[in-house]
Enzyme design. Structure first.
Site, PDB file in Angstrom:
ATOM      1  N   LYS A  93      47.252  13.672  94.982  1.00 15.85           N
ATOM      2  CA  LYS A  93      48.365  13.544  93.915  1.00 15.85           C
ATOM      3  C   LYS A  93      50.015  12.782  95.431  1.00 15.85           C
ATOM      4  O   LYS A  93      50.817  12.804  94.893  1.00 15.85           O
ATOM      5  CB  LYS A  93      48.801  15.146  93.754  1.00 15.85           C
ATOM      6  CG  LYS A  93      48.178  15.413  91.976  1.00 15.85           C
ATOM      7  CD  LYS A  93      48.017  17.198  92.217  1.00 15.85           C
ATOM      8  CE  LYS A  93      47.240  17.421  91.013  1.00 15.85           C
ATOM      9  NZ  LYS A  93      46.676  18.243  91.019  1.00 15.85           N
ATOM     10  N   GLN A 136      48.172  24.746  93.021  1.00 18.02           N
ATOM     11  CA  GLN A 136      47.651  23.759  92.664  1.00 18.02           C
ATOM     12  C   GLN A 136      46.430  25.129  92.666  1.00 18.02           C
ATOM     13  O   GLN A 136      46.822  26.038  93.350  1.00 18.02           O
ATOM     14  CB  GLN A 136      46.856  23.021  94.227  1.00 18.02           C
ATOM     15  CG  GLN A 136      45.228  22.465  93.656  1.00 18.02           C
ATOM     16  CD  GLN A 136      45.449  21.378  92.585  1.00 18.02           C
ATOM     17  OE1 GLN A 136      46.311  20.618  92.250  1.00 18.02           O
ATOM     18  NE2 GLN A 136      44.466  20.842  91.791  1.00 18.02           N
ATOM     19  N   ASP A 194      53.964  20.587  85.258  1.00 20.59           N
ATOM     20  CA  ASP A 194      52.406  21.524  85.435  1.00 20.59           C
ATOM     21  C   ASP A 194      52.558  21.804  83.854  1.00 20.59           C
ATOM     22  O   ASP A 194      51.323  21.073  82.933  1.00 20.59           O
ATOM     23  CB  ASP A 194      51.465  22.497  85.431  1.00 20.59           C
ATOM     24  CG  ASP A 194      50.406  21.897  86.751  1.00 20.59           C
ATOM     25  OD1 ASP A 194      49.543  20.726  86.885  1.00 20.59           O
ATOM     26  OD2 ASP A 194      50.154  22.239  88.093  1.00 20.59           O
TER      27      ASP A 194
END
Ligand code: GUN
Length: 291
Positions: free
Chosen positions: A54, A98, A121
């Site tokens: 990422k 995460q 997200d």
């Protein structure tokens, strides 16, 4: 021999990153650098590898990124406090924590602490509610990436029967809403669906997101179906494979995504797209859905 057309997620994602470079350069010229904070707790090798990818993607397109690491022993209040700080920062437009998180930390609390305006997200209940009510907002990256790859190969969705196998909060459920918003007829299957093949054989578009190698074979699909494989599994030889028997299904489907090189790269690129979107919204000084 695969007769289906391959949906090359890797190439589609690369083309999207090239376009994004131009968009980000333009934003920079106008005084805004999109910024993403990535929070990593512990040293789970898979998570470390995802996070590295990422950050690399952000660098490639010119998005500012900041990696914030905590030991696996971090307390929940400490993590929530950091998210609170990131919510307040003007140079950070997107926040990604995460997953999975260690046991002492509630993922639900963490997700709900992220400001919905920075929820790149798309996991916050407000983002999911917006998706469900067809309002603009952040769509989780995997479902958004699937839509983009279907668009890239000109597969139409309206009126199609889309069968989704898997009902996770981050893939199956949001994907079902997104397809519904695009006028598909949607069936959601899961571990208690019997017999699974009865449903999968009816799919014009089949999305498989379970995490079990070999779950879907040629006998489970309709000839000419479009098959999207979200699975990521290691087979007994250590090779990365999806949930779909690629070779045999590829002989019966009209389109199929490979693993690796299919949905994965699209998921990654949608995070960049959501970060740019967050920065643009912030830049315009308005909130999502503000009148
Ligand atoms: N862990 C596995 N996939 C994801 C994802 O898309 N986002 C976050 N935050 N964690 C993950």
């Amino acid at each position: 021999m695969t007769t289906a057309q391959l949906i090359d997620g890797k190439a589609i994602a690369k083309a999207k990153r090239t376009e994004m470079k131009t968009v980000v350069a333009q934003m920079k010229a106008e005084g805004t650098v999109p910024g993403l904070a990535v929070v990593l707790v512990g040293e789970n090798p898979a998570s470390m590898s995802y996070v590295k990818g990422k950050i690399r993607d952000c660098k490639e397109v010119g998005i500012y990124s900041e990696l914030i690491r905590f030991p696996v022993s971090v307390s929940e209040p400490e993590l929530l406090e950091k998210i609170g700080e990131l919510n307040e920062r003007d140079d950070i437009h997107g926040i990604l924590v995460q997953l999975p998180l260690p046991k002492q930390i509630s993922e639900r609390k963490v997700i709900q602490t992220i400001s919905p305006e920075k929820d790149v997200d798309g996991f916050h209940p407000i983002s999911l509610g917006r998706l469900m009510t067809k309002q603009d907002g952040f769509v989780p990256c995997t479902p958004a990436g699937i839509m983009d790859m279907l668009k890239a190969v000109h597969v139409s969705i309206a009126g199609k029967h889309v069968v989704i196998v898997g009902r996770s909060n981050i893939v199956g459920k949001p994907a079902s809403q997104l397809f519904l918003n695009h006028d598909a007829t949607v069936t959601i299957c899961h571990s208690r669906t019997t017999p699974l093949a009865h449903y999968t054989k009816q799919a014009d578009i089949l999305v498989v997101a379970v995490g079990r190698a070999g779950l879907i074979g040629a006998e489970d699909i309709k000839p000419g179906a479009v098959v999207i494989d979200v699975g990521m599994n290691r087979n007994k030889n250590g090779k990365l494979v999806g949930d779909v028997e690629f070779e045999e299904v590829g002989e019966k489907a009209s389109f199929i995504t490979p693993v690796p090189g299919g949905v994965g790269p699209m998921t990654r690129v949608m995070l960049l797209e959501n970060t740019i979107k967050a920065a643009k919204i912030r830049n315009r000084g308005r909130k999502i859905n503000a009148q």
